[in-house]
Design an enzyme around this catalytic site. Structure first.
Site, PDB file in Angstrom:
ATOM      1  N   SER A 126      10.049  -9.236  -2.670  1.00 27.66           N
ATOM      2  CA  SER A 126       9.867  -9.556  -1.253  1.00 27.66           C
ATOM      3  C   SER A 126      11.003 -10.463  -0.792  1.00 27.66           C
ATOM      4  CB  SER A 126       8.535 -10.282  -1.069  1.00 27.66           C
ATOM      5  OG  SER A 126       8.465 -10.812   0.239  1.00 27.66           O
ATOM      6  N   LYS A 177       5.723 -13.946  -6.194  1.00 19.45           N
ATOM      7  CA  LYS A 177       6.673 -12.823  -6.089  1.00 19.45           C
ATOM      8  C   LYS A 177       8.014 -13.239  -6.709  1.00 19.45           C
ATOM      9  CE  LYS A 177       6.135  -9.261  -4.385  1.00 19.45           C
ATOM     10  NZ  LYS A 177       5.567  -8.018  -4.972  1.00 19.45           N
ATOM     11  N   PRO A 179      12.094  -6.300   0.275  1.00 24.51           N
ATOM     12  CA  PRO A 179      11.908  -5.897   1.675  1.00 24.51           C
ATOM     13  C   PRO A 179      11.390  -7.048   2.535  1.00 24.51           C
ATOM     14  CG  PRO A 179      10.075  -5.126   0.323  1.00 24.51           C
ATOM     15  CD  PRO A 179      11.015  -5.846  -0.603  1.00 24.51           C
ATOM     16  N   GLY A 205       9.022  -7.647   6.092  1.00 30.13           N
ATOM     17  CA  GLY A 205       8.206  -7.153   7.214  1.00 30.13           C
ATOM     18  C   GLY A 205       8.105  -5.635   7.266  1.00 30.13           C
ATOM     19  N   ILE A 206       7.352  -5.073   6.336  1.00 40.76           N
ATOM     20  CA  ILE A 206       7.297  -3.600   6.251  1.00 40.76           C
ATOM     21  C   ILE A 206       6.324  -3.066   7.310  1.00 40.76           C
ATOM     22  CG2 ILE A 206       6.956  -1.658   4.682  1.00 40.76           C
ATOM     23  CD1 ILE A 206       7.091  -3.817   2.397  1.00 40.76           C
TER      24      ILE A 206
HETATM   25  P1  NAD Z   1      -0.741  -2.564  -0.419  1.00 41.07           P
HETATM   26  O1  NAD Z   1      -1.827  -3.578  -0.527  1.00 41.07           O
HETATM   27  O2  NAD Z   1      -0.871  -1.519   0.623  1.00 41.07           O
HETATM   28  O3  NAD Z   1      -0.528  -1.840  -1.815  1.00 41.07           O
HETATM   29  C1  NAD Z   1      -0.614  -2.508  -3.045  1.00 41.07           C
HETATM   30  C2  NAD Z   1      -1.348  -1.618  -4.019  1.00 41.07           C
HETATM   31  O4  NAD Z   1      -1.402  -2.316  -5.267  1.00 41.07           O
HETATM   32  C3  NAD Z   1      -2.783  -1.325  -3.600  1.00 41.07           C
HETATM   33  O5  NAD Z   1      -3.057   0.064  -3.649  1.00 41.07           O
HETATM   34  C4  NAD Z   1      -3.625  -2.090  -4.608  1.00 41.07           C
HETATM   35  O6  NAD Z   1      -4.843  -1.442  -4.924  1.00 41.07           O
HETATM   36  C5  NAD Z   1      -2.681  -2.113  -5.829  1.00 41.07           C
HETATM   37  N1  NAD Z   1      -3.002  -3.231  -6.710  1.00 41.07           N
HETATM   38  C6  NAD Z   1      -3.225  -4.526  -6.361  1.00 41.07           C
HETATM   39  N2  NAD Z   1      -3.531  -5.240  -7.456  1.00 41.07           N
HETATM   40  C7  NAD Z   1      -3.435  -4.399  -8.513  1.00 41.07           C
HETATM   41  C8  NAD Z   1      -3.629  -4.562  -9.903  1.00 41.07           C
HETATM   42  N3  NAD Z   1      -3.993  -5.752 -10.432  1.00 41.07           N
HETATM   43  N4  NAD Z   1      -3.464  -3.499 -10.715  1.00 41.07           N
HETATM   44  C9  NAD Z   1      -3.138  -2.272 -10.191  1.00 41.07           C
HETATM   45  N5  NAD Z   1      -2.949  -2.061  -8.874  1.00 41.07           N
HETATM   46  C10 NAD Z   1      -3.110  -3.115  -8.045  1.00 41.07           C
HETATM   47  O7  NAD Z   1       0.620  -3.406  -0.231  1.00 41.07           O
HETATM   48  P2  NAD Z   1       2.022  -2.891   0.319  1.00 41.07           P
HETATM   49  O8  NAD Z   1       2.172  -3.389   1.711  1.00 41.07           O
HETATM   50  O9  NAD Z   1       2.194  -1.459   0.015  1.00 41.07           O
HETATM   51  O10 NAD Z   1       3.009  -3.756  -0.563  1.00 41.07           O
HETATM   52  C11 NAD Z   1       3.706  -3.170  -1.648  1.00 41.07           C
HETATM   53  C12 NAD Z   1       4.619  -4.205  -2.256  1.00 41.07           C
HETATM   54  O11 NAD Z   1       5.549  -4.672  -1.293  1.00 41.07           O
HETATM   55  C13 NAD Z   1       3.906  -5.439  -2.785  1.00 41.07           C
HETATM   56  O12 NAD Z   1       4.448  -5.766  -4.031  1.00 41.07           O
HETATM   57  C14 NAD Z   1       4.215  -6.511  -1.775  1.00 41.07           C
HETATM   58  O13 NAD Z   1       4.258  -7.796  -2.376  1.00 41.07           O
HETATM   59  C15 NAD Z   1       5.584  -6.080  -1.302  1.00 41.07           C
HETATM   60  N6  NAD Z   1       5.917  -6.536   0.045  1.00 41.07           N
HETATM   61  C16 NAD Z   1       5.147  -6.158   1.091  1.00 41.07           C
HETATM   62  C17 NAD Z   1       5.493  -6.558   2.368  1.00 41.07           C
HETATM   63  C18 NAD Z   1       4.708  -6.088   3.581  1.00 41.07           C
HETATM   64  O14 NAD Z   1       5.073  -6.446   4.696  1.00 41.07           O
HETATM   65  N7  NAD Z   1       3.670  -5.261   3.426  1.00 41.07           N
HETATM   66  C19 NAD Z   1       6.626  -7.354   2.577  1.00 41.07           C
HETATM   67  C20 NAD Z   1       7.388  -7.733   1.482  1.00 41.07           C
HETATM   68  C21 NAD Z   1       7.031  -7.302   0.210  1.00 41.07           C
END
Ligand code: NAD
Length: 452
Positions: A114, A145, A168, A170-171
């Site tokens: 992130s 992270k 990334p 702010g997705i």
């Molecule tokens: P999301 O919550 O939609 O997806 C995460 C997935 O991980 C979910 O399906 C969840 O069930 C699974 N998960 C969580 N804990 C788990 C575990 N212990 N074992 C197995 N699976 C597990 O999140 P996202 O928005 O798709 O984010 C994806 C990645 O991007 C993450 O690592 C997040 O930190 C990073 N990120 C997201 C954003 C954002 O704005 N959404 C920004 C920066 C970084």
């Protein structure tokens, strides 16, 4: 595995927002892909149910699926009630993924980190990958992270495993499970005319499809770096100051570093970072007095006949010769590196929210009226006081505060990053611009929730 053979992918967290887009893109290009997650939301690829904190479960999935490349996107969402979950999943869980990968002889591991790993509450202005982790992390999520990312980088080369981390910011896009929920609530409550801070803070967002594309590029380019003695980085100590010397750059690469990159043309048609005098207006409800001048300056046509000067690299530039020579590891390779991934078009914080709210407006008279209401600006300091009072009140009545100092700080900070490393080294180019991305997200959200 020979270079000719195609990788077999395991997307950890593949039921999530980002993970699913990666799975879709892998399917679209004919790759073999499985998903490992604690929940199953799709049934079109092999699914392994499990928790990454259990190494054995990850190992079983890797072995059964014949995985050669892991894309690890799993994380608990931001804002968990018990922050200890972040360390458990993002640090301990990521360590378990690495150990399982090494035990099973997996060759590639791409990690979704992130951009928040470098944020400590202060402004982030065009920051590149050389910035260290902050001494005081912003919160438990970003801290976990950063620690997970550090483990991924340390694991590069371990037992033949190559690793890379993408950061990334702010997705957004179809399938989002975090951003739209809060914004739609604010829309329904009629809170879209409030603005905290002066809205002069630029912010980065990343369209989810662009990010998924970056993951595939990183996986494809994750090849072993050159290993000959002359190529390896060495420490030069013949002067009073010891310096790290990276491998000599071949002339073609060197020349390419001094060629200006083509503009990012996703939304604006040419790359521009807005300034106070030249900026897109966004869906302003109350245009400022110099609105038209600012917009005209921002939209002044790009002159394709203007002489193309070679770029001038200052000594602060990460690809300047002296910076390359001093880099602790070779930033021109993918293995063991981090890359900021954004849309490359920073936008003023509240403008982005308003693009979304405007897209939610129905094309009716009522919708038009809503858009014409004025904006109530709450200064940052006053916002902090209100946030403090709201937190105290929520504490007294045993509820979670909606308006907090954290949110005020978040919406007033400048946070945008330099993506030149991703563009040069990964070949990443954002294909879907902010405006198009917002349209896609809101269309999806409306269809999903039966809104007209
Ligand atoms: P999301 O919550 O939609 O997806 C995460 C997935 O991980 C979910 O399906 C969840 O069930 C699974 N998960 C969580 N804990 C788990 C575990 N212990 N074992 C197995 N699976 C597990 O999140 P996202 O928005 O798709 O984010 C994806 C990645 O991007 C993450 O690592 C997040 O930190 C990073 N990120 C997201 C954003 C954002 O704005 N959404 C920004 C920066 C970084």
């Amino acid at each position: 595995m020979s270079q000719q053979q195609k990788d077999v992918y395991l997307v950890i967290g593949g039921s999530g927002f980002v993970g699913r887009h990666i799975v879709d893109q892998l399917i679209a290009r004919g790759d073999i892909v499985s998903v490992f997650d604690i929940v199953q939301r799709h049934h079109d690829v092999p699914f392994y149910s499990g928790d990454i904190t259990d190494e054995q479960q990850v190992l079983n999935a890797i072995r059964k699926s014949g995985t050669t490349c892991i894309i690890h996107t799993a994380s608990p969402p931001h804002g968990a009630k018990d922050p200890s979950i972040y360390h458990k999943v993002n640090v301990d869980g990521t360590r378990a993924v690495i150990d399982a990968a090494v035990s099973a002889g997996v060759t590639k591991l791409v990690y979704t980190s992130s951009a928040g790993v470098v944020f400590d509450g202060d402004d982030v202005i065009n920051l590149d990958e050389r910035a260290p982790y902050p001494e005081k992390p912003f919160d438990a999520y970003n801290d976990s992270k950063a620690k997970g990312e550090a483990l991924i980088l340390e694991a590069n080369g371990k037992g033949g495993l190559l690793t890379v981390a993408l950061r990334p910011a702010g997705i957004f896009g179809p399938g989002d499970r975090q951003m739209m929920v809060g914004l739609f609530q604010a829309y329904q409550r009629g809170q879209t005319h409030f603005q905290v801070g002066d809205n002069n803070n630029l912010f980065d967002y990343t369209y989810v499809g662009n990010l998924a594309q970056a993951h595939l590029l990183a996986a494809d380019k994750l090849v072993p770096p050159p290993t000959t003695a002359s190529d390896a980085a060495s420490i030069k100590t013949d002067s009073s100051e010891a310096t790290l010397v990276n491998p000599p750059i071949d002339p073609a690469t060197h020349a390419s570093l001094n060629r200006a990159l083509p503009p990012i043309s996703a939304t604006t048609g040419f790359r521009r970072v807005p300034t106070c005098e030249a900026r897109p207006l966004g869906p302003y409800v109350t245009p400022p007095p110099n609105a038209s001048a600012m917009e005209a300056a921002y939209n002044a046509p790009h002159d394709p006949h203007a002489p193309k000067h070679p770029i001038l690299r200052s000594r602060f530039d990460q690809f300047a010769d002296n910076a390359l020579a001093l880099a602790p590891s070779n930033p021109l390779q993918v293995a063991g590196q981090v890359f900021f991934i954004t849309n490359g078009e920073p936008v003023y914080f509240w403008d982005f929210m308003r693009y979304i709210w405007l897209a939610l407006d129905p094309p009716t008279e009522e919708g038009k009226k809503r858009a014409q209401k004025g904006t109530w600006v709450i200064p940052r300091t006053f916002g902090m006081v209100l946030g403090f009072l709201a937190e105290c009140w929520a504490g007294l009545i045993g509820k979670e505060a909606g308006f907090t100092r954290y949110r005020v700080g978040y919406s007033c900070a400048t946070r945008y990053h330099n993506i030149e490393k991703a563009r040069r080294v990964l070949g990443y180019e954002p294909e879907v611009g902010l405006e198009e991305g917002v349209k896609k997200m809101v269309e999806w959200f409306k269809a999903e929730n039966g809104l007209s």
